[in-house]
Design an enzyme around this catalytic site. Structure first.
Site, PDB file in Angstrom:
ATOM      1  N   ASN A   1      12.058  -2.449 -53.748  1.00  0.00           N
ATOM      2  CA  ASN A   1      10.668  -2.706 -53.360  1.00  0.00           C
ATOM      3  C   ASN A   1      10.052  -3.928 -54.036  1.00  0.00           C
ATOM      4  O   ASN A   1       9.042  -4.448 -53.567  1.00  0.00           O
ATOM      5  CB  ASN A   1       9.795  -1.475 -53.651  1.00  0.00           C
ATOM      6  CG  ASN A   1       9.890  -1.030 -55.095  1.00  0.00           C
ATOM      7  OD1 ASN A   1      10.984  -0.810 -55.628  1.00  0.00           O
ATOM      8  ND2 ASN A   1       8.763  -0.872 -55.752  1.00  0.00           N
ATOM      9  N   HIS A   2      10.662  -4.436 -55.125  1.00  0.00           N
ATOM     10  CA  HIS A   2      10.101  -5.603 -55.809  1.00  0.00           C
ATOM     11  C   HIS A   2      10.740  -6.923 -55.355  1.00  0.00           C
ATOM     12  O   HIS A   2      10.438  -7.971 -55.932  1.00  0.00           O
ATOM     13  CB  HIS A   2      10.261  -5.464 -57.321  1.00  0.00           C
ATOM     14  CG  HIS A   2       9.454  -4.362 -57.919  1.00  0.00           C
ATOM     15  ND1 HIS A   2       8.111  -4.185 -57.653  1.00  0.00           N
ATOM     16  CD2 HIS A   2       9.796  -3.354 -58.778  1.00  0.00           C
ATOM     17  CE1 HIS A   2       7.652  -3.128 -58.315  1.00  0.00           C
ATOM     18  NE2 HIS A   2       8.659  -2.613 -59.009  1.00  0.00           N
TER      19      HIS A   2
ATOM     20  N   HIS B   1      15.687   3.768 -63.375  1.00  0.00           N
ATOM     21  CA  HIS B   1      16.060   3.130 -64.647  1.00  0.00           C
ATOM     22  C   HIS B   1      16.598   4.102 -65.692  1.00  0.00           C
ATOM     23  O   HIS B   1      16.751   3.721 -66.856  1.00  0.00           O
ATOM     24  CB  HIS B   1      14.874   2.353 -65.239  1.00  0.00           C
ATOM     25  CG  HIS B   1      14.469   1.158 -64.438  1.00  0.00           C
ATOM     26  ND1 HIS B   1      13.740   0.113 -64.982  1.00  0.00           N
ATOM     27  CD2 HIS B   1      14.679   0.842 -63.142  1.00  0.00           C
ATOM     28  CE1 HIS B   1      13.518  -0.802 -64.053  1.00  0.00           C
ATOM     29  NE2 HIS B   1      14.075  -0.379 -62.913  1.00  0.00           N
TER      30      HIS B   1
ATOM     31  N   GLU C   1      16.659  -6.453 -58.544  1.00  0.00           N
ATOM     32  CA  GLU C   1      15.259  -6.620 -58.143  1.00  0.00           C
ATOM     33  C   GLU C   1      14.272  -6.698 -59.313  1.00  0.00           C
ATOM     34  O   GLU C   1      13.122  -7.073 -59.113  1.00  0.00           O
ATOM     35  CB  GLU C   1      14.838  -5.499 -57.203  1.00  0.00           C
ATOM     36  CG  GLU C   1      14.659  -4.147 -57.843  1.00  0.00           C
ATOM     37  CD  GLU C   1      13.413  -3.445 -57.308  1.00  0.00           C
ATOM     38  OE1 GLU C   1      12.898  -3.847 -56.257  1.00  0.00           O
ATOM     39  OE2 GLU C   1      12.961  -2.504 -57.971  1.00  0.00           O
ATOM     40  N   ASN C   2      14.720  -6.379 -60.521  1.00  0.00           N
ATOM     41  CA  ASN C   2      13.856  -6.463 -61.703  1.00  0.00           C
ATOM     42  C   ASN C   2      14.325  -7.529 -62.678  1.00  0.00           C
ATOM     43  O   ASN C   2      13.915  -7.542 -63.842  1.00  0.00           O
ATOM     44  CB  ASN C   2      13.816  -5.118 -62.430  1.00  0.00           C
ATOM     45  CG  ASN C   2      13.215  -4.010 -61.599  1.00  0.00           C
ATOM     46  OD1 ASN C   2      13.870  -3.018 -61.317  1.00  0.00           O
ATOM     47  ND2 ASN C   2      11.963  -4.168 -61.200  1.00  0.00           N
TER      48      ASN C   2
ATOM     49  N   HIS D   1      16.583   2.538 -59.078  1.00  0.00           N
ATOM     50  CA  HIS D   1      15.129   2.460 -59.144  1.00  0.00           C
ATOM     51  C   HIS D   1      14.505   3.150 -60.349  1.00  0.00           C
ATOM     52  O   HIS D   1      13.553   2.626 -60.926  1.00  0.00           O
ATOM     53  CB  HIS D   1      14.451   2.998 -57.877  1.00  0.00           C
ATOM     54  CG  HIS D   1      12.951   2.947 -57.919  1.00  0.00           C
ATOM     55  ND1 HIS D   1      12.251   1.755 -57.909  1.00  0.00           N
ATOM     56  CD2 HIS D   1      12.010   3.932 -57.982  1.00  0.00           C
ATOM     57  CE1 HIS D   1      10.946   2.016 -57.946  1.00  0.00           C
ATOM     58  NE2 HIS D   1      10.773   3.317 -58.002  1.00  0.00           N
TER      59      HIS D   1
ATOM     60  N   ASP E   1      19.820  -1.257 -62.090  1.00  0.00           N
ATOM     61  CA  ASP E   1      18.764  -2.269 -62.099  1.00  0.00           C
ATOM     62  C   ASP E   1      18.822  -3.187 -63.324  1.00  0.00           C
ATOM     63  O   ASP E   1      18.626  -2.738 -64.460  1.00  0.00           O
ATOM     64  CB  ASP E   1      17.396  -1.608 -62.064  1.00  0.00           C
ATOM     65  CG  ASP E   1      17.230  -0.663 -60.887  1.00  0.00           C
ATOM     66  OD1 ASP E   1      18.156   0.138 -60.626  1.00  0.00           O
ATOM     67  OD2 ASP E   1      16.180  -0.706 -60.226  1.00  0.00           O
TER      68      ASP E   1
ATOM     69  N   HIS F   1      17.674   2.845 -53.082  1.00  0.00           N
ATOM     70  CA  HIS F   1      16.651   2.537 -54.080  1.00  0.00           C
ATOM     71  C   HIS F   1      15.468   3.461 -53.833  1.00  0.00           C
ATOM     72  O   HIS F   1      14.633   3.215 -52.956  1.00  0.00           O
ATOM     73  CB  HIS F   1      16.246   1.067 -53.936  1.00  0.00           C
ATOM     74  CG  HIS F   1      15.554   0.503 -55.134  1.00  0.00           C
ATOM     75  ND1 HIS F   1      16.226   0.166 -56.293  1.00  0.00           N
ATOM     76  CD2 HIS F   1      14.253   0.209 -55.363  1.00  0.00           C
ATOM     77  CE1 HIS F   1      15.372  -0.326 -57.173  1.00  0.00           C
ATOM     78  NE2 HIS F   1      14.162  -0.298 -56.641  1.00  0.00           N
TER      79      HIS F   1
END
Length: 281
Positions: free
Chosen positions: A76-77, A189, A48-49, A187, A17, A162
């Site tokens: 999910n983000h 991290h 995604e982050n 996911h 991520d 994820h």
């Protein structure tokens, strides 16, 4: 393929991520060198982050591609910024989890061909344990594999799973063992040390870790996270601003049978013990 490896082997650098500006900056500064040194034929990164710690924007997706990422996966983000919806529809190399309900923008699977004609499929899935109530990721994987078969339709098949729970990630590895080349967890991290090759040849690691600032709480400033743990009251999270660390795994796959031959953690930057960067190990 690169001259440092067998013509029957493909090396893919899969990056965990990317969190905020520190994650983007470390890619911009170091990804080219790391890719060349490791002899990676392809780079896949979870983005995604990448926008201030939550979500991704079209401009930031373009930035990651410009830094040398070939395919961006997510989680999910992905829906944080509305403008990414149209981008997903037109940019196939940015994928969202395949097990969202029908009708959502974008796609959860992409196939790209290397310069030497190796067909590589990348599937993105979202876990359900302690996560959003989405469709079953196990059945979602089965649905894709009913039409895309390793060795017939693609030479290499990677899965970015994820998910929050390590048990769900390990379960997915067993479920897909022998049917995909590797299952890479994202996911949480935090990089795990359980990289291995499953009995039928699928590579697995529970989590690739975060590409971002480790002088933080999973990418966010310590002083914005601590109040929530101490008082249990809502707090406004802010992304960390320190130096980023590139974190991921080099996956080597025999293209003749699609089986993983090696899983090697990759870390460059402060906060974690760095790995060596010679291409021969």
């Amino acid at each position: 393929m690169t001259t440092t490896q067998s013509s029957q082997e493909l090396s893919i650098l899969v990056i965990g991520d990317v969190v905020g500006k520190p994650g983007r900056l470390v890619l911009r500064q170091h990804l080219g060198h790391v890719r060349q040194t490791l002899g990676a034929d392809l780079v896949v990164a979870n983005g995604e982050n990448a926008a201030a710690g939550i979500g991704i924007t079209p401009a930031i997706a373009d930035e990651l591609f410009k830094s040398g990422v070939d395919v961006i996966t997510s989680g999910n983000h992905i829906w944080r910024y509305a403008e990414i919806h149209d981008y997903l529809a037109t940019h196939k190399r940015l994928v969202r989890p395949a097990n969202y309900p029908p009708g959502v923008p974008g796609q959860g699977y992409v196939q790209i061909d290397t310069a030497h004609g190796v067909r590589v499929g990348i599937l993105n899935l979202l876990g359900r344990v302690y996560m959003d109530a989405v469709d079953c990721p196990f059945q979602g994987a089965d649905k894709l594999l009913a039409s895309v078969r390793l060795g017939r339709d693609v030479d290499v098949l990677l899965v970015d799973f994820h998910a929050e729970a390590t048990s769900e990630k390990v379960a997915m590895a067993w479920h897909l063992d022998g049917r995909v080349s590797a299952v890479l967890g994202t996911h949480t991290h935090i990089p795990t040390a359980d990289q291995r090759i499953m009995p039928r040849g699928t590579g697995f690691i529970s989590d690739l870790g975060m590409t971002g600032c480790y002088d933080s709480i999973i990418g966010m400033r310590v002083n914005t996270v601590m109040p929530k743990f101490i008082t249990h009251l809502p707090s406004k999270l802010q992304p960390a601003e320190g130096t980023g660390t590139l974190c991921g795994c080099l996956v080597r796959v025999n293209v003749a049978d699609g089986r993983c031959r090696a899983m090697r953690p990759v870390r460059r930057g402060p906060g974690l013990a760095e790995t060596g960067f010679d291409s021969g190990t």
